[in-house]
Scaffold this motif. Sequence first.
Motif, PDB file in Angstrom:
ATOM      1  N   GLU A  55     -21.951  57.671  96.806  1.00  0.00           N
ATOM      2  CA  GLU A  55     -22.903  56.779  97.479  1.00  0.00           C
ATOM      3  C   GLU A  55     -22.409  56.584  98.820  1.00  0.00           C
ATOM      4  O   GLU A  55     -21.595  56.023  99.027  1.00  0.00           O
ATOM      5  CB  GLU A  55     -23.143  55.376  96.646  1.00  0.00           C
ATOM      6  N   PRO A  56     -23.442  57.227  99.848  1.00  0.00           N
ATOM      7  CA  PRO A  56     -22.722  57.178 101.076  1.00  0.00           C
ATOM      8  C   PRO A  56     -22.584  55.699 101.689  1.00  0.00           C
ATOM      9  O   PRO A  56     -21.819  55.434 102.635  1.00  0.00           O
ATOM     10  CB  PRO A  56     -23.773  57.967 101.749  1.00  0.00           C
ATOM     11  N   HIS A  57     -23.634  54.726 101.368  1.00  0.00           N
ATOM     12  CA  HIS A  57     -23.501  53.380 101.751  1.00  0.00           C
ATOM     13  C   HIS A  57     -23.431  52.410 100.555  1.00  0.00           C
ATOM     14  O   HIS A  57     -24.404  51.830 100.340  1.00  0.00           O
ATOM     15  CB  HIS A  57     -24.544  53.268 102.537  1.00  0.00           C
ATOM     16  N   PRO A  58     -22.399  52.307 100.003  1.00  0.00           N
ATOM     17  CA  PRO A  58     -22.342  51.415  98.615  1.00  0.00           C
ATOM     18  C   PRO A  58     -22.102  49.754  99.093  1.00  0.00           C
ATOM     19  O   PRO A  58     -21.770  49.650 100.075  1.00  0.00           O
ATOM     20  CB  PRO A  58     -21.157  51.685  97.983  1.00  0.00           C
ATOM     21  N   TYR A  59     -22.733  49.109  98.043  1.00  0.00           N
ATOM     22  CA  TYR A  59     -22.490  47.895  98.009  1.00  0.00           C
ATOM     23  C   TYR A  59     -21.602  47.139  96.954  1.00  0.00           C
ATOM     24  O   TYR A  59     -22.009  47.451  95.851  1.00  0.00           O
ATOM     25  CB  TYR A  59     -24.075  47.107  98.088  1.00  0.00           C
ATOM     26  N   LEU A  60     -20.447  46.602  97.448  1.00  0.00           N
ATOM     27  CA  LEU A  60     -19.409  46.493  96.417  1.00  0.00           C
ATOM     28  C   LEU A  60     -19.116  45.011  96.419  1.00  0.00           C
ATOM     29  O   LEU A  60     -18.728  44.462  97.489  1.00  0.00           O
ATOM     30  CB  LEU A  60     -18.066  47.094  96.925  1.00  0.00           C
ATOM     31  N   LEU A  61     -19.102  44.262  95.176  1.00  0.00           N
ATOM     32  CA  LEU A  61     -18.978  42.796  95.144  1.00  0.00           C
ATOM     33  C   LEU A  61     -17.625  42.746  94.342  1.00  0.00           C
ATOM     34  O   LEU A  61     -17.416  43.427  93.290  1.00  0.00           O
ATOM     35  CB  LEU A  61     -20.096  42.411  94.212  1.00  0.00           C
ATOM     36  N   VAL A  62     -16.625  42.416  94.993  1.00  0.00           N
ATOM     37  CA  VAL A  62     -15.206  42.294  94.333  1.00  0.00           C
ATOM     38  C   VAL A  62     -14.882  40.824  93.970  1.00  0.00           C
ATOM     39  O   VAL A  62     -14.657  39.925  94.819  1.00  0.00           O
ATOM     40  CB  VAL A  62     -14.509  42.793  95.361  1.00  0.00           C
ATOM     41  N   ALA A  63     -14.644  40.854  92.774  1.00  0.00           N
ATOM     42  CA  ALA A  63     -14.227  39.488  92.047  1.00  0.00           C
ATOM     43  C   ALA A  63     -12.786  39.714  91.695  1.00  0.00           C
ATOM     44  O   ALA A  63     -12.356  40.292  90.610  1.00  0.00           O
ATOM     45  CB  ALA A  63     -15.065  39.158  90.833  1.00  0.00           C
ATOM     46  N   ALA A  64     -11.902  38.983  92.672  1.00  0.00           N
ATOM     47  CA  ALA A  64     -10.557  39.414  92.528  1.00  0.00           C
ATOM     48  C   ALA A  64      -9.828  38.750  93.750  1.00  0.00           C
ATOM     49  O   ALA A  64     -10.337  37.782  94.172  1.00  0.00           O
ATOM     50  CB  ALA A  64     -10.100  41.035  92.524  1.00  0.00           C
ATOM     51  N   GLY A  65      -8.574  39.196  93.996  1.00  0.00           N
ATOM     52  CA  GLY A  65      -7.759  38.357  95.058  1.00  0.00           C
ATOM     53  C   GLY A  65      -7.582  39.227  96.196  1.00  0.00           C
ATOM     54  O   GLY A  65      -8.383  40.581  96.239  1.00  0.00           O
ATOM     55  N   ASP A  66      -6.571  38.870  97.163  1.00  0.00           N
ATOM     56  CA  ASP A  66      -6.658  39.743  98.481  1.00  0.00           C
ATOM     57  C   ASP A  66      -5.994  41.309  98.045  1.00  0.00           C
ATOM     58  O   ASP A  66      -6.321  41.971  98.882  1.00  0.00           O
ATOM     59  CB  ASP A  66      -5.737  38.789  99.329  1.00  0.00           C
ATOM     60  N   GLY A  67      -5.166  41.193  97.215  1.00  0.00           N
ATOM     61  CA  GLY A  67      -4.467  42.540  97.019  1.00  0.00           C
ATOM     62  C   GLY A  67      -5.562  43.367  96.535  1.00  0.00           C
ATOM     63  O   GLY A  67      -5.482  44.739  96.715  1.00  0.00           O
ATOM     64  N   THR A  68      -6.204  43.264  95.612  1.00  0.00           N
ATOM     65  CA  THR A  68      -7.338  44.016  95.097  1.00  0.00           C
ATOM     66  C   THR A  68      -8.362  44.512  96.076  1.00  0.00           C
ATOM     67  O   THR A  68      -8.964  45.370  96.205  1.00  0.00           O
ATOM     68  CB  THR A  68      -8.041  43.372  93.774  1.00  0.00           C
ATOM     69  N   ILE A  69      -8.662  43.399  97.012  1.00  0.00           N
ATOM     70  CA  ILE A  69      -9.726  43.463  97.852  1.00  0.00           C
ATOM     71  C   ILE A  69      -9.036  44.822  99.115  1.00  0.00           C
ATOM     72  O   ILE A  69      -9.709  45.488  99.506  1.00  0.00           O
ATOM     73  CB  ILE A  69     -10.057  42.421  98.819  1.00  0.00           C
ATOM     74  N   ASN A  70      -7.713  44.430  99.265  1.00  0.00           N
ATOM     75  CA  ASN A  70      -7.170  45.440  99.970  1.00  0.00           C
ATOM     76  C   ASN A  70      -7.193  46.905  99.402  1.00  0.00           C
ATOM     77  O   ASN A  70      -7.502  47.695 100.113  1.00  0.00           O
ATOM     78  CB  ASN A  70      -5.498  45.286 100.257  1.00  0.00           C
ATOM     79  N   ALA A  71      -6.853  46.907  98.115  1.00  0.00           N
ATOM     80  CA  ALA A  71      -6.979  48.363  97.457  1.00  0.00           C
ATOM     81  C   ALA A  71      -8.424  48.727  97.616  1.00  0.00           C
ATOM     82  O   ALA A  71      -8.417  50.093  97.946  1.00  0.00           O
ATOM     83  CB  ALA A  71      -6.519  47.998  96.136  1.00  0.00           C
ATOM     84  N   VAL A  72      -9.529  48.202  97.577  1.00  0.00           N
ATOM     85  CA  VAL A  72     -10.732  48.637  97.542  1.00  0.00           C
ATOM     86  C   VAL A  72     -10.973  49.109  98.940  1.00  0.00           C
ATOM     87  O   VAL A  72     -11.495  50.076  99.364  1.00  0.00           O
ATOM     88  CB  VAL A  72     -11.753  47.395  97.446  1.00  0.00           C
ATOM     89  N   LEU A  73     -10.421  48.403 100.072  1.00  0.00           N
ATOM     90  CA  LEU A  73     -10.631  48.668 101.365  1.00  0.00           C
ATOM     91  C   LEU A  73     -10.216  50.149 101.483  1.00  0.00           C
ATOM     92  O   LEU A  73     -10.481  51.214 102.334  1.00  0.00           O
ATOM     93  CB  LEU A  73     -10.114  47.848 102.306  1.00  0.00           C
ATOM     94  N   ASN A  74      -8.955  50.395 100.879  1.00  0.00           N
ATOM     95  CA  ASN A  74      -8.142  51.765 101.106  1.00  0.00           C
ATOM     96  C   ASN A  74      -8.796  52.903 100.284  1.00  0.00           C
ATOM     97  O   ASN A  74      -8.350  53.919 100.366  1.00  0.00           O
ATOM     98  CB  ASN A  74      -6.755  51.568 100.859  1.00  0.00           C
ATOM     99  N   GLY A  75      -9.899  52.185  99.489  1.00  0.00           N
ATOM    100  CA  GLY A  75     -10.565  53.495  98.873  1.00  0.00           C
ATOM    101  C   GLY A  75     -11.771  53.975  99.585  1.00  0.00           C
ATOM    102  O   GLY A  75     -12.545  54.709  99.159  1.00  0.00           O
ATOM    103  N   LEU A  76     -12.027  53.320 100.706  1.00  0.00           N
ATOM    104  CA  LEU A  76     -13.096  53.483 101.276  1.00  0.00           C
ATOM    105  C   LEU A  76     -13.206  54.321 102.856  1.00  0.00           C
ATOM    106  O   LEU A  76     -12.189  54.308 103.295  1.00  0.00           O
ATOM    107  CB  LEU A  76     -13.849  52.310 101.684  1.00  0.00           C
TER     108      LEU A  76
END
Length: 288
Positions: A55-76
Amino acid sequence: MTSHLIVNTQAGGYRPELILRLGRELADAGHSPRLHLVSTLAEARETAAAIQATEPHPYLLVAAGDGTINAVLNGLVPGRATLAVIPVGTANVLALELGIRSVDEALQRIRSGNRRPLAVGVVTSGGSRRYFSLMAGIGCDGAVVAAVNWREKQVLKKGAYLLAAMRTLRGWDRGTMTVTVGQERMTCHSVIVSNAARYGGDLLLAPGQDVAVPTLSVVCICSNRRRTYLRLALRFLLGFGLSGPDVRRRFGRELSIEGTKPIQVDGDAIGCAPARIGVIERFAQIIR
């Protein structure tokens, strides 16, 4: 836009009933997100990258802490995704930066749909790049994070960082590094590069700093004495900020670090300097 709900089942505030609640309330708000359960930072990063690939423009809702959010950012890929943060971690610093103090408040923001740009920092070291939404710590800060025991963190939460700090004090490193911001070179024992205003929770490190603005705050601690750090830590915890004759504060969009010091980004140890640090404007859109 298809939405995706990424839930870290190992986050400090996670409970099994949270998934049912989020599914029900997000449906009431007009969302029917695809659910992705992760239990490690690597899984979070891989999940985000897989979603971004389809998906070129995904909408991600992240239920987690700062470490997981950082990991998500690094997959984008920069400039394409929209993020919503649901605070379920130990400190939830990014959520606090966005004015979100609970799951209820996160759901209210998602219903309203108000978005702003998110700028992120980027550390380049050893041929790899790592994004951060909050901060990068090089030196003492990086050593403390590297010394955190995962099992202690699961049980003691923030207390695990206190134990790690005690280990770092016992094996104290007095070496220095050179930090260059613009045309200025400084000799530092440690440096904290902030994209956000807060540190480790609700402690104010960089007043006025905003994750929407592509400028980094650079705090250099010049002294290599343990007693200086103990004094600074006490003043910081008491709400006086990180300041004094041994502290220099600068602002910039790029800096370089020469020397061999441990690095952490958003609470995750990533290796050692030397490194270059910059900022990416409009990396994503974020609900706030």
